[in-house]
Design a protein around this motif. Structure first.
Motif, PDB file in Angstrom:
ATOM      1  N   CYS A 121       0.846  -1.195   0.000  1.00 36.34           N
ATOM      2  CA  CYS A 121       0.000   0.000   0.000  1.00 36.34           C
ATOM      3  C   CYS A 121       0.881   1.243   0.000  1.00 36.34           C
ATOM      4  O   CYS A 121       1.819   1.350   0.793  1.00 36.34           O
ATOM      5  CB  CYS A 121      -0.922  -0.006   1.219  1.00 36.34           C
ATOM      6  SG  CYS A 121      -1.803   1.559   1.432  1.00 36.34           S
ATOM      7  N   GLY A 132      -0.156   4.081   0.883  1.00 33.85           N
ATOM      8  CA  GLY A 132      -0.573   4.912   2.006  1.00 33.85           C
ATOM      9  C   GLY A 132       0.126   4.523   3.295  1.00 33.85           C
ATOM     10  O   GLY A 132       0.676   5.369   4.005  1.00 33.85           O
ATOM     11  N   CYS A 133       0.114   3.212   3.624  1.00 33.78           N
ATOM     12  CA  CYS A 133       0.618   2.785   4.937  1.00 33.78           C
ATOM     13  C   CYS A 133       1.724   1.743   4.830  1.00 33.78           C
ATOM     14  O   CYS A 133       2.195   1.245   5.844  1.00 33.78           O
ATOM     15  CB  CYS A 133      -0.529   2.244   5.784  1.00 33.78           C
ATOM     16  SG  CYS A 133      -1.228   0.701   5.125  1.00 33.78           S
ATOM     17  N   CYS A 163      -7.349   0.178   0.590  1.00 30.49           N
ATOM     18  CA  CYS A 163      -6.544  -0.523   1.589  1.00 30.49           C
ATOM     19  C   CYS A 163      -7.374  -0.766   2.858  1.00 30.49           C
ATOM     20  O   CYS A 163      -7.896   0.185   3.447  1.00 30.49           O
ATOM     21  CB  CYS A 163      -5.298   0.294   1.922  1.00 30.49           C
ATOM     22  SG  CYS A 163      -4.357  -0.382   3.300  1.00 30.49           S
ATOM     23  N   GLU A 204      -6.330  -1.496   5.663  1.00 33.03           N
ATOM     24  CA  GLU A 204      -5.613  -1.032   6.851  1.00 33.03           C
ATOM     25  C   GLU A 204      -5.756   0.485   7.036  1.00 33.03           C
ATOM     26  O   GLU A 204      -6.041   0.953   8.124  1.00 33.03           O
ATOM     27  CB  GLU A 204      -4.115  -1.379   6.738  1.00 33.03           C
ATOM     28  CG  GLU A 204      -3.831  -2.864   6.511  1.00 33.03           C
ATOM     29  CD  GLU A 204      -4.312  -3.731   7.675  1.00 33.03           C
ATOM     30  OE1 GLU A 204      -4.284  -3.247   8.819  1.00 33.03           O
ATOM     31  OE2 GLU A 204      -4.733  -4.876   7.413  1.00 33.03           O
ATOM     32  N   CYS A 205      -5.555   1.244   5.949  1.00 28.94           N
ATOM     33  CA  CYS A 205      -5.514   2.706   6.113  1.00 28.94           C
ATOM     34  C   CYS A 205      -6.567   3.441   5.283  1.00 28.94           C
ATOM     35  O   CYS A 205      -6.705   4.658   5.393  1.00 28.94           O
ATOM     36  CB  CYS A 205      -4.126   3.245   5.756  1.00 28.94           C
ATOM     37  SG  CYS A 205      -3.773   3.232   3.987  1.00 28.94           S
ATOM     38  N   GLU A 229      -6.559   3.932   2.047  1.00 34.02           N
ATOM     39  CA  GLU A 229      -6.021   4.523   0.817  1.00 34.02           C
ATOM     40  C   GLU A 229      -6.780   3.964  -0.401  1.00 34.02           C
ATOM     41  O   GLU A 229      -6.950   2.768  -0.546  1.00 34.02           O
ATOM     42  CB  GLU A 229      -4.532   4.172   0.709  1.00 34.02           C
ATOM     43  CG  GLU A 229      -3.883   4.504  -0.621  1.00 34.02           C
ATOM     44  CD  GLU A 229      -3.265   5.896  -0.650  1.00 34.02           C
ATOM     45  OE1 GLU A 229      -3.410   6.629   0.340  1.00 34.02           O
ATOM     46  OE2 GLU A 229      -2.659   6.237  -1.682  1.00 34.02           O
TER      47      GLU A 229
HETATM   48 ZN   LIG Z   1      -2.820   1.266   3.500  1.00 30.19          ZN
END
Ligand SMILES: [Zn+2]
Length: 583
Positions: free
Chosen positions: A15, A17-18, A34, A36-37, A39
């Motif tokens: 990713c 983003g993260c 994503c 997780e984050c 994105e």
């Molecule tokens: Zn992410």
């Protein structure tokens, strides 16, 4: 994500983003957001369509139109090589995919841009395909949904790519007139000519989470202002805060929001059966031909630029003449060409832009509305006028004066001399892209004669915002371009010192643009250039204005608008198609 078009064998992605390592299938199940984050990865057009439309409803519209290399552009690579590479890497014919489909049961026409294809750039083929999609929506009486992702106009097609902003905008204007909804969904990134036309002159503008949109790109703005940009500049939330979009939507909610909006606009309107379609494309082709025939008798025959120009000047020398500080400005022409100028100020929204001047004046006794960019001859004047770079307030002042002219039955004469629209931070905050887009759209429907003259620099969208006209004239040593030669060189050549080569490749001179049909007539300048004999230049300009304006005064307004639209409609790939006998 590190790969927007991952190969099948790529099971894991990181990713952007993260930096989480993500299992590809899980990511796709999550619509390439994503887990997780949050994105939002960029989507290709086919995947975007799959996410938005009802299963089984998608019908792709034809995407094959003849090869377009209208100006034989070569930088370090010939343009056809770049096109071939883009096709091979994306599997797409062009940078947009158009289709009919249903969204939540509501029939729509969609045009979805694909950033992977030469940066989603707007060229003649992309403009033609989106215009046809809009025309299909008009025929079917369905809403049009545009999903934008673009770095701007395709500089390899020169001013013809700039014209696409007008071509698509007038197709959107036709949908407005028919009471059909137009929606644009801004995705990351949407910039330049796309932002300053159909991405923002639709009825509704949605921004996907994580999308950035603006007229000027952050790199350009940083370079020009020399300052760091504010946190979150040009992001979807920034656009919402500054009143430029209706909403910011997470990808997982996008389809639902579209369904709700489409449902609302269908409510209350009697269901109308679609107009039966009988092979509309060939019909339109004939219309365009008729239009070309009709436009010709309106004004005097276009001066053959090649025949008129005594010596062919190098494009880069012409750029320098067009920028000469002694060159007459709009206020100079208002003094020398016109009489009785009464300047009108203000956008009525809180500002008055000094880079645009306008007001009522007389041209050989006839009342007209004159609007033009104002530069200056000294550094102090140039600074006071922001070098002729209009702010959104300048574009809105021009818009107000155009509409006023139409109400009063005054013809509009515009004098274009700008390096481009103001690329500053506050211009972006105040909606520069939408301000330009609205002017372009309004000019395509303005029921009064419009005559534009490129008098010095015709810089990109800022120039077009005053140059969608019935007749477009150009002074012999003026230039008109989709991008500055320096900007083009910085992107396509190893460095900026290639600006002279870029100037030649862009075909930005009056004789070249006359040959391409972007300009109708070249107004010759005195032997050396306009700044050496401003009085003689003024006489020639007055004569050209009168010769072109008088025939327009006899054309009924509705006919004028129709002919103006046909003038810009022919910049699509249609003409190339007709030439090649492929349609
Ligand atoms: Zn992410």
């Amino acid at each position: 994500m590190t790969a927007t078009a991952p190969r099948e064998e790529q099971l894991w992605l990181r990713c952007t983003g993260c930096a989480s390592l993500l299992y590809r299938k899980r990511l796709r199940r999550n619509l390439d957001v994503c887990p997780e984050c949050g994105e939002h990865a960029r989507l290709g057009a086919p995947e975007r369509l799959r996410q938005l439309v009802d299963p089984g409803s998608l019908r792709l519209l034809p995407d094959r139109i003849p090869e377009a290399d209208p100006i034989d552009f070569v930088d370090v690579l010939p343009y056809p090589h770049r096109l071939t590479a883009a096709r091979a890497s994306t599997g797409l014919a062009e940078g947009v995919v158009c289709a009919t489909a249903a969204i939540g049961g509501h029939p729509v026409v969609l045009a979805v841009m694909d950033f992977r294809f030469l940066g989603g750039s707007l060229g003649c083929a992309v403009g033609e395909l989106i215009t046809r999609a809009a025309e299909r929506a008009l025929d079917d009486r369905t809403p049009l949904v545009l999903v934008t992702a673009s770095g701007g106009a395709r500089m390899q097609e020169g001013a013809l790519s700039l014209m696409q902003m007008a071509t698509v905008s007038q197709a959107i204007a036709a949908l407005r007139e028919a009471g059909l909804l137009t929606v644009s969904v801004l995705t990351d990134p949407t910039y330049g000519g796309v932002a300053a036309s159909f991405a923002t002159n639709t009825d509704l503008v949605l921004a996907e989470s994580g999308a950035r949109m603006g007229f000027a790109g952050p790199r350009v703005i940083r370079q020009i202002t020399g300052r760091a940009l504010p946190e979150g500049f040009q992001t979807a939330d920034f656009l919402l805060r500054h009143g430029q979009v209706d909403m910011v939507v997470q990808r997982r909610s996008l389809r639902g929001r579209l369904v709700a909006l489409l449902a609302a606009t269908r409510a209350g309107r009697p269901a109308r059966p679609p107009v039966p379609r009988q092979e509309p494309a060939p019909r339109r082709e004939r219309l365009a031909d008729d239009g070309a025939a009709l436009v010709q008798p309106v004004g005097p025959a276009a001066t053959s630029a090649a025949g008129d120009t005594p010596a062919v000047r190098d494009a880069w020398d012409t750029v320098r003449l067009a920028r000469h500080p002694g060159r007459p400005t709009t206020l100079d022409y208002l003094d020398s060409v016109f009489d009785g100028f009464v300047e009108l100020h203000g956008d009525r929204l809180g500002a008055d832009c000094p880079a645009v001047v306008g007001g009522v004046a007389r041209l050989s006794g006839r009342h007209v509305m004159v609007i033009g960019h104002q530069k200056g001859h000294t550094t102090a004047e140039l600074v006071a006028r922001n070098f002729g770079m209009a702010s959104p307030a300048g574009h809105r002042k021009a818009l107000r004066l155009m509409r006023l002219a139409a109400r009063l039955g005054l013809p509009v004469i515009t004098l274009v001399d700008t390096p481009g629209a103001d690329p500053g931070v506050s211009a972006e905050e105040q909606g520069q892209a939408a301000a330009i887009a609205e002017n372009i759209l309004t000019l395509t429907v303005l029921p009064t004669p419009v005559l534009a003259v490129i008098t010095g620099e015709g810089g990109s969208g800022g120039a077009l915002a005053l140059a969608v006209a019935d007749r477009v004239l150009m002074l012999e040593n003026a230039v008109y371009s989709v991008i500055s030669p320096e900007g083009c060189a910085a992107i396509l050549w190893p460095d900026r010192s290639a600006a002279p080569q870029a100037a030649r490749a862009l075909r930005l001179t009056a004789p070249d643009l006359c040959r391409l049909g972007v300009v109708d007539e070249v107004v010759s300048e005195p032997s050396s250039a306009a700044h050496d004999d401003p009085a003689e230049t003024a006489d020639r300009l007055r004569a050209a204005l009168l010769a072109n304006l008088l025939p327009l005064l006899d054309v009924p307004p509705a006919m004028l608008v129709r002919l103006r639209r046909q003038r810009f409609r022919r910049f699509g790939a249609n003409r190339a198609a007709a030439r090649a006998g492929l349609r």
